[in-house]
Design a protein around this motif. Structure first.
Motif, short mmCIF file in Angstrom:
data_model
loop_
_atom_site.label_atom_id
_atom_site.label_comp_id
_atom_site.label_asym_id
_atom_site.label_seq_id
_atom_site.Cartn_x
_atom_site.Cartn_y
_atom_site.Cartn_z
N LEU A 18 -12.80 -1.79 -4.71
CA LEU A 18 -11.45 -2.62 -4.87
C LEU A 18 -11.54 -3.67 -3.60
N GLY A 48 -14.05 -6.48 -4.31
CA GLY A 48 -13.75 -7.45 -5.58
C GLY A 48 -14.64 -7.05 -6.66
N SER A 107 -14.11 -4.30 -8.38
CA SER A 107 -13.07 -3.65 -9.33
C SER A 107 -11.58 -4.32 -8.93
N LYS A 108 -10.89 -3.85 -9.90
CA LYS A 108 -9.58 -4.32 -9.49
C LYS A 108 -8.50 -3.29 -9.95
N ASP A 119 -3.27 0.21 -7.08
CA ASP A 119 -3.02 -0.71 -6.32
C ASP A 119 -3.80 -0.34 -4.72
#
Length: 342
Positions: free
Chosen positions: A309, A312, A314-315, A340
């Protein structure tokens, strides 16, 4: 007639609501660990895929690393400490047989007397604990569960042991599990193979050690963790494809639906083999945090999740397959929606 005992019901769906990690300050290169095992940077990279790892200092303990990761998870989830009903700590390196680490961690976080206990399932501990947390929320036993994977493996390895000294490292990762509008944690596929218990083990039990102290005094050798790397490699390469495919099937998905795969960061070669045999789609990110973090056992899956995460690759909202395996030999896998993160 027997009295009827009431049952609780919980959330229809669960998800990972927040993620936090703690990475120790000290970065250790291959050159630093190579000398005592008569090795080299090239040999270590080729054998494991590791370039650096983190070693915890004296003040960076199982408790302090867990608290640091947990605070990040609570903040990203937007959940106050007093809203947590249960704390599960997955670790094999809390070196007190009792009490467990979890109650003290919960107290330091300012929680209001939650259930708190430790899970020992080796490197698969985080995925075991995540499955338990999801089930606790769905059945109504808890509303929010804090799951921590933490290890201080440098307390358990012999720096001259060629099979372990270059692999293992320290760190912590934590997630908050709670109710969600859509299912964000798939059914777990887990199990064990006790015929392979010799592959990763403590080399002597404490009674043997005490007897050795009586016999040899200061010449007694403390227990260390040992690993038969070839046995673990062969077992993982042979057994884990089915576990991964079963986890994806039980989630009602196919490998084409995966945006990421986050395996336990055991060895770079094992990670590559798993990705190849599963024939992951080109768009599927593959976690490779082992390059910078080493093998952190129960902490490796949440640490690798954070790295994907943060970099960047994966999101939040992506669909990811988690798979972990370790001492026991134990294993666990599930598909999750990435949380999140900030």
């Amino acid at each position: 007639m027997a009295a009827r005992i009431a049952q609780t019901t919980g959330a229809a769906h669960t998800a990972i609501l927040g993620l936090g990690v703690y990475r120790p300050t000290r970065i250790v290169t291959n050159d630093e660990v190579a000398g005592p095992i008569d090795s080299s940077d090239e040999w270590i990279r080729t054998r494991s895929g590791i370039k650096t790892r983190r070693f915890a200092g004296e003040s960076e303990t199982i408790h302090s690393m867990s608290v640091g990761a947990a605070r990040g998870a609570l903040e990203s989830a937007g959940i106050a400490a007093e809203q947590v009903d249960c704390v599960i700590v997955a670790t094999s390196t809390h070196l007190l047989l009792t009490p467990a680490a979890a109650p003290q961690i919960a107290t330091e976080l300012g929680m209001n007397a939650p259930a708190a206990f430790d899970v020992s399932a080796g490197c698969a501990g985080f995925c075991h604990a995540l499955a338990m947390a999801s089930d606790l929320v769905r059945v109504g036993t808890a509303n929010h569960v804090l799951v921590v994977g933490v290890e201080k493996l440098t307390n358990t390895i012999n720096p001259t042991d060629r099979s372990t000294a270059f692999l293992f490292a320290d760190g912590a990762g934590a997630v908050v599990v709670g109710p969600a509008e859509q299912q964000g944690i798939g059914p777990v596929v887990w199990g064990s193979d006790g015929t392979q218990s010799h592959a990763i083990r403590q080399d002597k039990d404490w009674m043997e050690f005490f007897a050795e102290i009586d016999e040899k005094g200061l010449d007694a050798v403390r227990p260390y963790m040992r690993m038969e790397g070839t046995a673990v490699f062969r077992w993982a390469a042979h057994s884990l494809e089915k576990v991964c495919r079963d986890a994806v099937d039980r989630a009602g998905l196919s490998t084409d639906d995966l945006d990421a795969m986050i395996p336990h960061q055991a060895n770079g070669r094992i990670i590559e083999i798993m990705a190849r045999v599963l024939e992951l789609p080109e768009h599927c990110a593959l976690a490779n945090d082992i390059e910078e973090a080493g093998n952190t056992s129960a902490a490796s899956v949440p640490l690798a999740m954070e790295a994907l995460l943060r970099n960047g690759e994966s999101k939040p909202g992506d669909t990811a397959l988690l798979i972990a395996f370790g001492a026991g030999l134990s294993y666990a896998a599930q598909v999750v929606t990435l949380p999140d993160w900030r």
